[in-house]
Structures are given as structure tokens and as C-alpha cells.
Design an enzyme around this catalytic site. Structure first.
Site, mmCIF file in Angstrom:
data_model
loop_
_atom_site.group_PDB
_atom_site.id
_atom_site.type_symbol
_atom_site.label_atom_id
_atom_site.label_comp_id
_atom_site.label_asym_id
_atom_site.label_seq_id
_atom_site.Cartn_x
_atom_site.Cartn_y
_atom_site.Cartn_z
ATOM 1 N N HIS A 38 0.840 -1.198 0.000
ATOM 2 C CA HIS A 38 0.000 0.000 0.000
ATOM 3 C C HIS A 38 0.877 1.250 0.000
ATOM 4 C CE1 HIS A 38 -2.390 -3.268 1.704
ATOM 5 N NE2 HIS A 38 -3.478 -2.611 1.329
ATOM 6 N N HIS A 78 -2.027 -0.920 7.168
ATOM 7 C CA HIS A 78 -1.711 -1.258 5.776
ATOM 8 C C HIS A 78 -0.629 -0.343 5.214
ATOM 9 C CE1 HIS A 78 -5.023 1.678 5.782
ATOM 10 N NE2 HIS A 78 -4.442 2.171 4.706
ATOM 11 N N LEU A 129 -8.382 -2.792 10.965
ATOM 12 C CA LEU A 129 -8.545 -1.351 11.149
ATOM 13 C C LEU A 129 -9.279 -1.018 12.448
ATOM 14 C CD1 LEU A 129 -9.304 -0.313 7.472
ATOM 15 C CD2 LEU A 129 -7.173 -0.037 8.760
ATOM 16 N N ASP A 165 -9.314 6.681 7.255
ATOM 17 C CA ASP A 165 -10.777 6.695 7.139
ATOM 18 C C ASP A 165 -11.371 5.364 7.573
ATOM 19 O OD1 ASP A 165 -11.231 9.346 5.866
ATOM 20 O OD2 ASP A 165 -10.076 8.497 4.220
ATOM 21 N N ASN A 195 -8.032 11.441 3.688
ATOM 22 C CA ASN A 195 -7.773 11.508 2.244
ATOM 23 C C ASN A 195 -9.007 11.209 1.387
ATOM 24 O OD1 ASN A 195 -7.999 8.645 2.009
ATOM 25 N ND2 ASN A 195 -5.834 8.385 2.523
ATOM 26 N N HIS A 270 -4.033 3.158 -3.565
ATOM 27 C CA HIS A 270 -4.182 2.626 -2.209
ATOM 28 C C HIS A 270 -3.424 1.327 -1.985
ATOM 29 C CE1 HIS A 270 -6.075 1.460 1.597
ATOM 30 N NE2 HIS A 270 -6.224 0.259 1.053
ATOM 31 N N GLU A 416 -17.377 -4.188 24.862
ATOM 32 C CA GLU A 416 -16.549 -5.388 24.998
ATOM 33 C C GLU A 416 -15.337 -5.357 24.075
ATOM 34 O OE1 GLU A 416 -20.812 -6.573 26.000
ATOM 35 O OE2 GLU A 416 -19.824 -5.485 24.355
ATOM 36 N N HIS A 478 -27.720 -15.656 25.006
ATOM 37 C CA HIS A 478 -26.665 -15.440 25.990
ATOM 38 C C HIS A 478 -25.945 -16.727 26.382
ATOM 39 C CE1 HIS A 478 -28.424 -11.525 26.178
ATOM 40 N NE2 HIS A 478 -27.712 -11.132 27.210
ATOM 41 N N ARG A 525 -22.050 -19.643 36.095
ATOM 42 C CA ARG A 525 -23.029 -18.915 36.898
ATOM 43 C C ARG A 525 -23.561 -19.813 38.008
ATOM 44 N NH1 ARG A 525 -29.074 -17.965 36.498
ATOM 45 N NH2 ARG A 525 -29.418 -15.970 37.543
#
Length: 671
Positions: A38, A78, A129, A165, A195, A270, A416, A478, A525
Site C-alpha cells: 500500500h 496497511h 482497522l 478513514d 484523504n 491505495h 466489549e 446469551h 453462573r
């Protein structure tokens, strides 16, 4: 005789544009040589990076691990050639021009995306990302926590992030910036590569957010600059450094592939090599007449001067650190707390054996933490808004809050993914051991960050409770069914599912001892009895062991984890009344059992028929089961009902286990 006097010709002094063009050239050349990569982002952000490294970033290239260095995180991983070029130009040890020439090749330090541990100066692994941005929140938090403990004269650094971005489109970005804004992490500065280009084309194809307003709504300071106006970039960074009231977003408007004659500003810059002719044209346009990978001496010397600029600050810091207290040094440098942990665990095991009450393993975990937290000041706890349910907070905890970083417990909120990524940042800082809790089913929300914990070899402890259909009425949304097997599939991740209080304490000891491996503590639990007597040896360290050995020759082996170990013991009792000798094996960690010798594994598993019991799917059990062996567990989603009814409905009962054992023995005898 006359003497001819000669005068050395001074090397030309490079301007900041030439220094930035060195980054552009190396990025173009390395991507072209690899025929992969890239080039666009490094070329577009070269000016911003040059300003940051030459004028703002506090670092000493010769001492990459200096604890008080500023951190630089390339969240837009990247664009890794931006980072690799900077490390080479500034003189980080072990990053040579040959490493740049080997970009993206097998065994190279210069992987396609930056990988922590491959070379000094790579603070974290990025590429997925948004992860780097969220890691940076944990790193910035670590700075505040450590400064509150040892003083601002020893710890006072900024964390800088280059994000693209795509980083800001990812959902994790909102979790990260919301937490950072709430905590007012004012030494976190994000430089956004604005960009307006994505792989598919213009970002306007898919997004129209006003990012500055979004960050402002999350409690950030913001400003916008031309990313190719170096004076404006420098002024913006200086302003952010001098106002640490809130974190900063600096939107840097840039041109992707800056300097490329036909591809600049286009998506074609890119993620692919520019091509020979485009690179030739870029060299002409940028005024860079040098061959591939050739950095002229005057430019390289200027960059190396940048790399050594922080040496004096580092030397001064070392003098202050030498005079610091032993407690401060231990927090900054890390310490061997094995003895303190062992004593706390021994105390817990002794107390648990004497306790006749049935308790959930999440409660045994909390009781273990009551003993660990006082002896481990580096332990930082937290939960994603499930503190009471996870049992992650003790009477020794105080909450971390804006302006109060002397605490040791983070209320992460319902974030989370952000929690897991921030814990990676806390671990990477080197001073703290983070743990955080949520329900096991929500490891799906954390999984990308858990995977990176494992890839980076970071000691992050995930306290994941409500580990099966045993959570009951909350129902299949759950109830984790596939999660244990899915987590066991991640390399370098220890998945612990303890059966009782003693095993829970032992698994905590093992998680803390695994300095290069993250851990999952899968906790129940529902209440369980204590099955183990006290022993000095940590039996869970072998991953699996014979909990109950029948007299004489065994006829069948019952294998189980967690709450189902007690069920296996009950089934063995049923079988014993029929004259069937069943051994019960507890397997709290497949990963640790896999690491044992084959002889040990054979001794534990035996050659007799086997029945495995776990309130999850069977996939990860096939490693220990042969074709003729049996599995008692789940093959579908759960349901909403009280836990006892669910175990009965799905056939996870002592009676069903006993019947499966009878059938396995019968099949073996007929085989």
C-alpha cells in the site's frame, strides 16, 4: 613552496520536504519490489509523519524501550512502509535498508502489516482497522495510571496515532473514542489521514459522517489542517501537546499517493504497486533523482539527527529513575511476583478446601482475586458493565475515573471490543497486567482483539463468566455453545475452564504466570461443589489429570471440564454401583494438556473407551476422542429455562453420561 588550501564542501541541508520525500521514495520502492503493498497512505502522510518525528515525538532511536518515550501507533497498519521507513531513517537498531528491500517477504521484519516484536519501534500489531486506535486508548490510560503511582517527573509521555478513514469507519473506533473522551485522556493525540479515498473509491460512496463533530460529542478537542502544510501541522500538534484537558483529533486533509503523476488522489494508489512508469514520474514530480532505495547522505544524516535528538532527555530521565523508590522501579521495569502469587494462591486453595459451600466458579474467582489484588499492584481489573455478574471487583479495588488515576478498576461500559483492545494497550505498556470481564458469549464481540492478544504474545486475562446453558433463563442469545471450541482454535491462547474453587485458583496462577500468552477463564453462573483436596502441586498446570481413579483396572474414562466434572463424578458413582470402574479426568486446559508428553497423556486418558462431557459443541474434543468414543454435550443452541431443566432437556445428566459409558464399553467389546 606554496601550499594549496582546500575547503570541504558542506553537504546541502535538506528541507522538510526532502525528508518527507525520502519516506515517499522508500514506500514506492519497497511496494514495487514486493509487487504488493500500500504505497498511497505513506506517500500521503509523509509530511505529517516528518513533522511529528522531527519536531514533536519524544524518542531516542538507540533506546526503543525507554519507558518515558512517546508512543507512535500506526493504526492504519496497511501503510506499514511509513513506519518501516521512519524506523530505518531515524536509526532504530536492527532496521536496515535490506529489511526494506525484503518488505513482505517470508521471515522479514517488515511484514505486510506491522507486527509487534518483529523490530524495535513497532509498538503494537495493527492491520485490522481500528485496533491500533483502541490499543492507543489503553496505552494512554497506562501512562496516566503509572504517572499517578510513580510521579510525573518519571512518567510523562504522549501517545500519537495515525488513523485512516477505515479506522474511523470501524465500530471499535466509537467504543475507543467514547472511553478515551470519558476518561479525559488528554495526552492521546490522533492524526487522521483524511484523504477521502477507500478501496472501492471515494469514501462518499459509503460514509458521510462529520468526524470532527462525532469526536467532539465524545469529549474530544478537534482541529483541521492541510496535511501537506508542514507549518500548520506543526502548530496543530504543538497546540494539542500544550492542552491536555481532553484527547485530540487533528484532521489532516491529505492526497493519497501524493506526488504520483496520474494516481495521486485515486483509489488506484491505495493497495497496489504504482508501477515503473508512475514511479519514474513521481520521482520527477517530487524532485527526487535518486535510484531505488538510495537515500542521499545529507537527507539520511538529517534523519539520523532526529533519531538521536532524544538521547539527552533519556539520559536525564535515567538519572531521575536511578533515584526513584524501589516500588516505583518495580512498576516501571516490571518485577517477578511469582512468590507473592504462589503464596496468595496457596492461601486461597487452603481456604477453599475448608469451605463446604457450593459456589459458582465466578465466585471462586472473585474470592481468589481478593487474595491476589493486595499483592499485585500491577493488576488492573475491569468489566464491560457486568461487574457484579463477573465477580471482577474486590474490596481492594477503587474505580479509575476522569482526573483520578490512582484507582485499579476500569468501568469499561458496554464496550466489549473496546475493552479487549484497550487491555492489549495496557499490557503492551509493560507495567500492568490487565484483566476484564464479560459473558463468555460476548467473546464474539471481543474476538479480533483476543486474537491480537495471542498474536502479540501479551498477558491479557479475559474473565468470561456464564459459560454454558447453565446461565439459564436468559436463553440462547446469551448461552455460549460454540464458543469454547472457537476460542480453543486460536493459537497461543490458553482457555481455562475450572471445575471448582481449587482449580479456579490454580488457573488464575497459571494465567498470571503465562507472560507471553493471553488466557480465557471460562467461569460458571451455577454453583459447584469443591471436588479437589488441597495439594501443593498445581495439578491444573498439566492441563488434564485423573481426578478420580477407581480401584483396580478402569473400564471407561470420563473426561470433562468445568461444571460437568462434578456431573462426571456423579456418573462414575452410578457406574460403580453396577461394577463398572470409571476414571474421571478433569481437563481445565486443552492447551496445557497438549503440551504434555505422549506418555503422560496416555496415562491420563487410558486405552479404555472414553466419554467426554461438556455443555458445548463437540468440535474441540475430537483431538482426544477416537471414532468409537462418545460425547455428551450440545449440538444445537440452548433455550430459555431454569438451568436444571436445560441440562435435563439436552441430556447432559449423570444418567445420560452413565448410559453413554455403557454403550461405549459395549461397542468396544463387540469391536
Amino acid at each position: 613552496m606554496s601550499k594549496v588550501q582546500t575547503q570541504a564542501v558542506a553537504s546541502p541541508q535538506p528541507n522538510i520536504n526532502e525528508m518527507a520525500n525520502a519516506i515517499r521514495a522508500l514506500a514506492m520502492d519497497a511496494v514495487q519490489a514486493a509487487n504488493s503493498g500500500h504505497p498511497g497512505m505513506p506517500m500521503g502522510m509523509a509530511d505529517v509523519a516528518t513533522v511529528l518525528f522531527s519536531g514533536a515525538l519524544k524518542f531516542d532511536a538507540a533506546a526503543p524501550a525507554w519507558p518515558n518515550r512517546d508512543r507512535f501507533i500506526l493504526s492504519a497498519g496497511h501503510g506499514s512502509m511509513l513506519l518501516y521507513a521512519l524506523l530505518y531513517l531515524t536509526g532504530y537498531p536492527g532496521m536496515t535498508i535490506e529489511d526494506l528491500k525484503n518488505f513482505r517477504q517470508f521471515g522479514s521484519k517488515t511484514a505486510g502489516h506491522p507486527e509487534h516484536g518483529h523490530a524495535p519501534g513497532i509498538e503494537t500489531t495493527t492491520g485490522p482497522l481500528g485496533q491500533g486506535l483502541a490499543n492507543a486508548v489503553g496505552i494512554a490510560l497506562s501512562e496516566q495510571l503509572l504517572a499517578a503511582r510513580v510521579g510525573g517527573d518519571l512518567i510523562d509521555y504522549h501517545t500519537y496515532v495515525i488513523a485512516g478513514d477505515g479506522c474511523l469507519m470501524e465500530g471499535i473506533s466509537q467504543e475507543a473514542i467514547s472511553l478515551a473522551g470519558h476518561l479525559k485522556l488528554g495526552k492521546l493525540i490522533v492524526l487522521w489521514d483524511d484523504n477521502s479515498i477507500s478501496i472501492d473509491g471515494a469514501t462518499s460512496l459509503s460514509v458521510s459522517d462529520n468526524e470532527l463533530k462525532r469526536f467532539e460529542a465524545s469529549g474530544w478537542n478537534t482541529t483541521r489542517v492541510d496535511g501537506h502544510d508542514t507549518a500548520a501541522v506543526a502548530a496543530a500538534i504543538d497546540k494539542a501537546k500544550n492542552d491536555s484537558s481532553r484527547p485530540w483529533l487533528i484532521a489532516c486533509k491529505t492526497t493519497i499517493g501524493f506526488g504520483a503523476p496520474t494516481k495521486a488522489g485515486k483509489s488506484s494508489a491505495h493497495g497496489e504497486p504504482l508501477g515503473v512508469e508512475e514511479i519514474k514520474g513521481a520521482r520527477e514530480k517530487l524532485g527526487w533523482p535518486y535510484p531505488p532505495f538510495d537515500i542521499p547522505d545529507h537527507v539520511l544524516s538529517a534523519w539520523r539527527e532526529v533519531g538521536s535528538r532524544g538521547a539527552k532527555a533519556n539520559a536525564d530521565w535515567k538519572k531521575r529513575a536511578a533515584a526513584a523508590s524501589s516500588e516505583a522501579k518495580a512498576l516501571i521495569d516490571g518485577r517477578d511476583a511469582t512468590g507473592a502469587v504462589a503464596a496468595a494462591i496457596a492461601d486461597a486453595k487452603g481456604a477453599f478446601v475448608a469451605d463446604t459451600a457450593k459456589r459458582a466458579t465466578r465466585v471462586w474467582s472473585q474470592l481468589t482475586l481478593e487474595r491476589l489484588v493486595p499483592v499485585l499492584p500491577e493488576l488492573i481489573g475491569g468489566s464491560a458493565d457486568l461487574t457484579g455478574s463477573n465477580g471482577t471487583k474486590t474490596k481492594h479495588h477503587t474505580a479509575i475515573a476522569p482526573g483520578n488515576f490512582a484507582g485499579n478498576y476500569v468501568h469499561y461500559g458496554v464496550r466489549e471490543h473496546g475493552m479487549a483492545a484497550a487491555m492489549n494497550g495496557l499490557a503492551l505498556s509493560g507495567s500492568f497486567i490487565p484483566y476484564g470481564g464479560t459473558f463468555l458469549v460476548f467473546t464474539d464481540y471481543c474476538r479480533p482483539a483476543i486474537r491480537l492478544s495471542a498474536l502479540m504474545k501479551q498477558r491479557v486475562i479475559y474473565v468470561m463468566t456464564h459459560d454454558s446453558i447453565g446461565l439459564g433463563e436468559d436463553g440462547p442469545t446469551h448461552q455460549p455453545v460454540e464458543h469454547l471450541s472457537a476460542l480453543r482454535a486460536i493459537p497461543n491462547l490458553n482457555v481455562f475452564r475450572p471445575a471448582d474453587g481449587v482449580e479456579t485458583a490454580e488457573c488464575w496462577e497459571l494465567a498470571l504466570a503465562a507472560k507471553q500468552t493471553p488466557s480465557i477463564l471460562a467461569l460458571s453462573r451455577q454453583a459447584v461443589p469443591n471436588l479437589r483436596g488441597n495439594s501443593a502441586e498445581n495439578l491444573s498446570a498439566k492441563g488434564g489429570y485423573v481426578l478420580k481413579l477407581p480401584e483396580g483396572k478402569r473400564d471407561v474414562t470420563l473426561l470433562a471440564t468445568g461444571t460437568e466434572v462434578g456431573l462426571a463424578v456423579d456418573a462414575a458413582g452410578v457406574l460403580a454401583k453396577e461394577g463398572i470402574a470409571a476414571a474421571v479426568v478433569s481437563m481445565p486446559s486443552f492447551e496445557l494438556f497438549r503440551a504434555q508428553t505422549q506418555d503422560y497423556q496416555h496415562d491420563v486418558l487410558g486405552h479404555q473407551p472414553r466419554v467426554a462431557i461438556e455443555a458445548g459443541v463437540a468440535q474441540s474434543w475430537h483431538e482426544w476422542l477416537r471414532k468409537s468414543d462418545r460425547f455428551v454435550g450440545m449440538s444445537s443452541f440452548g433455550a430459555s429455562a431454569p438451568a436444571p431443566k436445560l441440562f435435563e432437556a439436552f441430556g447432559i445428566t449423570a444418567a445420560h453420561v452413565a448410559e453413554s459409558a455403557r454403550q461405549a464399553i459395549k461397542s468396544a467389546s463387540q469391536g
